[in-house]
Design a protein around this motif. Structure first.
Motif, short mmCIF file in Angstrom:
data_model
loop_
_atom_site.label_atom_id
_atom_site.label_comp_id
_atom_site.label_asym_id
_atom_site.label_seq_id
_atom_site.Cartn_x
_atom_site.Cartn_y
_atom_site.Cartn_z
N ALA A 68 0.86 -1.12 0.03
CA ALA A 68 -0.02 -0.01 0.07
C ALA A 68 0.76 1.43 -0.05
N CYS A 69 2.09 1.08 0.51
CA CYS A 69 2.93 2.42 0.66
C CYS A 69 3.92 2.53 -0.56
N GLY A 70 3.67 1.58 -1.44
CA GLY A 70 4.77 1.78 -2.63
C GLY A 70 6.23 1.35 -2.52
N GLY A 71 6.37 0.30 -1.26
CA GLY A 71 7.68 -0.10 -1.03
C GLY A 71 8.54 0.73 -0.25
N ARG A 72 7.78 1.52 0.61
CA ARG A 72 8.52 2.33 1.49
C ARG A 72 8.66 2.02 2.99
N GLY A 73 8.32 0.71 3.12
CA GLY A 73 8.57 0.26 4.51
C GLY A 73 7.46 0.87 5.53
N PHE A 166 -7.98 -2.69 -3.73
CA PHE A 166 -7.00 -1.61 -4.41
C PHE A 166 -6.21 -1.95 -5.46
N ILE A 167 -5.59 -1.00 -6.24
CA ILE A 167 -4.60 -1.12 -7.13
C ILE A 167 -3.40 -0.37 -6.95
N GLN A 168 -2.39 -0.78 -7.55
CA GLN A 168 -1.23 0.24 -7.52
C GLN A 168 -0.86 1.05 -8.61
N PHE A 169 -0.69 2.23 -8.75
CA PHE A 169 -0.81 3.36 -9.70
C PHE A 169 0.71 3.64 -9.71
N GLN A 170 1.37 3.57 -11.00
CA GLN A 170 2.75 3.76 -11.34
C GLN A 170 3.00 5.13 -11.70
N VAL A 181 7.51 5.37 -9.26
CA VAL A 181 6.99 5.14 -7.87
C VAL A 181 5.73 4.41 -7.88
N TYR A 182 5.39 3.73 -6.94
CA TYR A 182 4.06 3.15 -6.95
C TYR A 182 3.26 3.66 -5.64
N ARG A 183 2.03 3.63 -6.01
CA ARG A 183 1.21 4.13 -4.65
C ARG A 183 -0.29 3.32 -4.73
#
Length: 367
Positions: A68-73, A166-170, A181-183
């Motif tokens: 959900a955070c796009g890989g920000r941990g 939800f989806i991830q948006f690039q 980045v992805y969100r």
């Protein structure tokens, strides 16, 4: 005391700087050579140049792990089981792990760097998550800070999802980001519309993705998305439903309500929608249409700070205040929550105190 605080701040800043330098040095100088990634006992294998993070490496090879955070941990969603080759667990991972997960080798894939051959296990369902090429049909301001992004699917041309997911948006490279980045954004549209989806995106101060969407994205642009993800969806029962959403957290709740209307699911339900003032309310016409289709749906908008010109005589305060006034016995209720962590935490505490058991409280907490 002030000296102690200043010392702690200086130490924290030094640690952050050292971490940044180590990360930079690792990126520039380290050479781990080719590394093999083996998934589900060889069901899929590939070789990569060592040094990259596991989450992004998997995405580069068409395997999309929920994040959900796009890989920000910061969301704790991108968990995979590492059988071999991950190295010691990092302090950035442990807050998201249970004792059982730690014992079983569960890791946050966004925090694992590939430095040697690695073997992992992922749920078979992750193999079904796809990347979609889409085109922006329209960009519609819903409030001064929220925009609806309407996407048409180009390739593949259809998506199947459960309302609430939800989806991830690039976000591609642009002046605000030197790399894609992805969100994560919840789908606001009905699942019956398989060839298009709608997202509801709030502008965030200095947010990479929201700045791109609000200032740079144009109608006709192509966008890559992947998904669907998440276990926030309607459970089938006859229980009274409570829905609580704040701001763009209304999005997945709307998708679930569309599902109920389309499938003639006639359950008693109250939708609480919390915003600051009247100008922040959106999808009001759509909610009125749903009220006509779902006779046992009740709608309670709640304004935390109504303006004089709002002439508001409805519910005021935090959205959970309105819930607290309404609900006396939640023992037979089921709850669906979406919004910021503070609201979610407050709502869960309130609902459990009212008798809603935790296994009947489902939420999508913004990371």
């Amino acid at each position: 005391m002030m000296t102690l605080l200043l010392g702690l701040l200086a130490l924290s800043g030094l640690c952050a700087l050292l971490a940044l330098l180590l990360e930079a040095a690792n990126t520039v100088f380290a050479d781990y050579g080719p590394c093999q990634v083996s998934i589900n006992e060889g069901a899929k294998e590939f070789t990569v140049k060592g040094g990259g993070r596991l989450l992004s490496t998997l995405m580069d090879h068409g395997l999309f792990i929920p994040s959900a955070c796009g890989g920000r941990g910061s969301c704790g969603l991108c968990k995979v089981k590492v059988l071999e080759g991950a190295g010691p667990i990092l302090p950035t991972e442990t807050p998201y792990m249970s004792e059982e997960e730690l014992r079983n080798g569960i890791r946050l894939s966004c925090q694992v760097r590939i430095r040697r051959n690695i073997r992992i296990e992922i749920p078979e369902a992750f193999f079904l998550i796809k990347e979609y090429r889409t085109q922006v049909i329209s960009l519609k301001p819903l409030t001064p800070f929220i925009k609806e992004v309407h996407l048409k699917l180009l390739e593949p041309s259809e998506i199947v999802f459960k309302p609430g997911q939800f989806i991830q948006f690039q976000v591609p490279e642009y002046p605000g980001s030197s790399e894609p980045v992805y969100r994560a954004y919840s789908i606001a549209s009905p699942a019956r519309l398989k060839t298009e989806i709608k997202l509801v995106i709030t502008r965030v101060e200095r947010g990479i993705a929201t700045t791109y969407v609000h200032n740079f994205l144009k109608e006709g642009d192509e966008v890559l998305i992947n998904g669907p993800y998440g276990d926030f969806y309607l459970r089938h029962s006859d229980r009274y439903m409570i829905m609580i959403g704040t701001g763009s957290g209304l999005a997945p709740l709307m998708s679930i309500l569309y599902q109920m209307a389309d499938e003639h699911i006639d359950r008693p339900c109250t939708l609480y929608f919390g915003v600051k003032s009247r100008k922040d309310l959106f999808y009001q016409d759509e909610i009125q249409e749903l009220l006509q289709k779902l006779p046992r749906l009740r709608y309670v908008p709640v304004l935390s700070d109504p303006l004089p010109e709002d002439h508001w005589d409805g519910e005021t305060g935090y959205v959970t205040d309105a819930v607290a006034r309404d609900v006396t016995d939640g023992s037979q209720m089921e709850a669906y929550l979406c919004g910021n962590p503070l609201m979610i935490n407050a709502a869960v505490k309130l609902l459990t105190a009212k008798g809603v058991t935790e296994d009947r409280i489902f939420f999508d907490k913004f990371g």
